[in-house]
Design a protein around this motif. Sequence first.
Motif, mmCIF file in Angstrom:
data_model
loop_
_atom_site.group_PDB
_atom_site.id
_atom_site.type_symbol
_atom_site.label_atom_id
_atom_site.label_comp_id
_atom_site.label_asym_id
_atom_site.label_seq_id
_atom_site.Cartn_x
_atom_site.Cartn_y
_atom_site.Cartn_z
ATOM 1 N N LEU A 76 27.969 -26.587 -8.940
ATOM 2 C CA LEU A 76 27.169 -25.599 -9.658
ATOM 3 C C LEU A 76 26.085 -24.993 -8.766
ATOM 4 O O LEU A 76 25.106 -24.449 -9.259
ATOM 5 C CB LEU A 76 26.514 -26.246 -10.880
ATOM 6 C CG LEU A 76 27.463 -26.602 -12.021
ATOM 7 C CD1 LEU A 76 26.829 -27.588 -12.971
ATOM 8 C CD2 LEU A 76 27.871 -25.354 -12.752
ATOM 9 N N CYS B 13 31.507 -26.735 -18.929
ATOM 10 C CA CYS B 13 30.388 -27.557 -18.448
ATOM 11 C C CYS B 13 29.540 -28.020 -19.616
ATOM 12 O O CYS B 13 29.122 -29.189 -19.679
ATOM 13 C CB CYS B 13 29.526 -26.773 -17.468
ATOM 14 S SG CYS B 13 30.246 -26.604 -15.843
ATOM 15 N N SER C 145 23.857 -25.830 -15.331
ATOM 16 C CA SER C 145 24.924 -24.886 -15.666
ATOM 17 C C SER C 145 24.347 -23.529 -16.030
ATOM 18 O O SER C 145 24.804 -22.487 -15.543
ATOM 19 C CB SER C 145 25.753 -25.404 -16.842
ATOM 20 O OG SER C 145 26.233 -26.678 -16.584
#
Lengths: 178, 111
Positions: free
Chosen positions: A49, B7, B48
């Motif tokens: 991420l 996520c 995220s």
Amino acid sequence: MTFADAVFALCAAVCTVSAVAAVSRRNPVYSVVYMLPFFVGMTMLFVLLQAPFVAAVQMIIYGGAILVLFLFVLMLINLKPEELRDVFEGLPWALAAFAAAALAGVLAVFSRAGVSEEQRTAFKSATAAVTSAAGAEFGSVASLGGPLFKQFLVPFELVSVLIVVAILGAVLLSKKRV
Amino acid sequence: MFSLSNCLILAGIIFATGAWGVLARRNVLVMLISVELMLNAVNLVFVSFARAHTNMAPQTLQPQAGESGQLCALFVIAIAAAEAAVGLAIVIALFRNRQTVDTREMRTLQQ
């Protein structure tokens, strides 16, 4: 299936399995040991991420400090064998598992519904070379350090005070005679 | 597969697992571990959304929308470390007084 998809699937599987194992093992030593693959999986997710600094901190603080602290205390308090046979007996474990599954379902539905189309596309299009407002690569130490010492300065200092208080409190609490 | 929704769903599953541990287990140490699981799930959500907001900064007019999310995750990690230290100190003090870490044995107020 791209490389990122494969890594995400692997990390998700590792995290889910080790989290369930950590919660459901009877021996707390196994619970603590199962947290290690969980933290490693979370670290890989953070790298995926684009948060390399958060990933490094996660591995150092969680995988290094907190896990060792847990193991240390577990060895220190010297559990008797009958307490190692700790079974689920708070709520009946099936009821608790049902409540947790319901919570997971609600969270899953909301996390699917609560994501806007712009967020979806922005997530997809974010590539490794995104530059942030600070001019550095996104998620790097430089791009995080700027805002940390400007707009987040007060919380940063408060956290340092909090950690000092927590350390003093921990020493005081675990001393033999106060 | 690797998307914002997935996520968040993974974070929800991990959070629910942690909640299950706090509800069902009676060993204080395992309950503390479950709390750490829940904090990690929240961190995953922060990071995220930070990634989703990286490219949205010009639209939302918040210059450091992505960095804020990652910094919140860092603050959560710092506070989790403090929480673990104090929580484990309490466990040690409790074990010294009661010789157990089982919450079923901690009912002196009730009796």
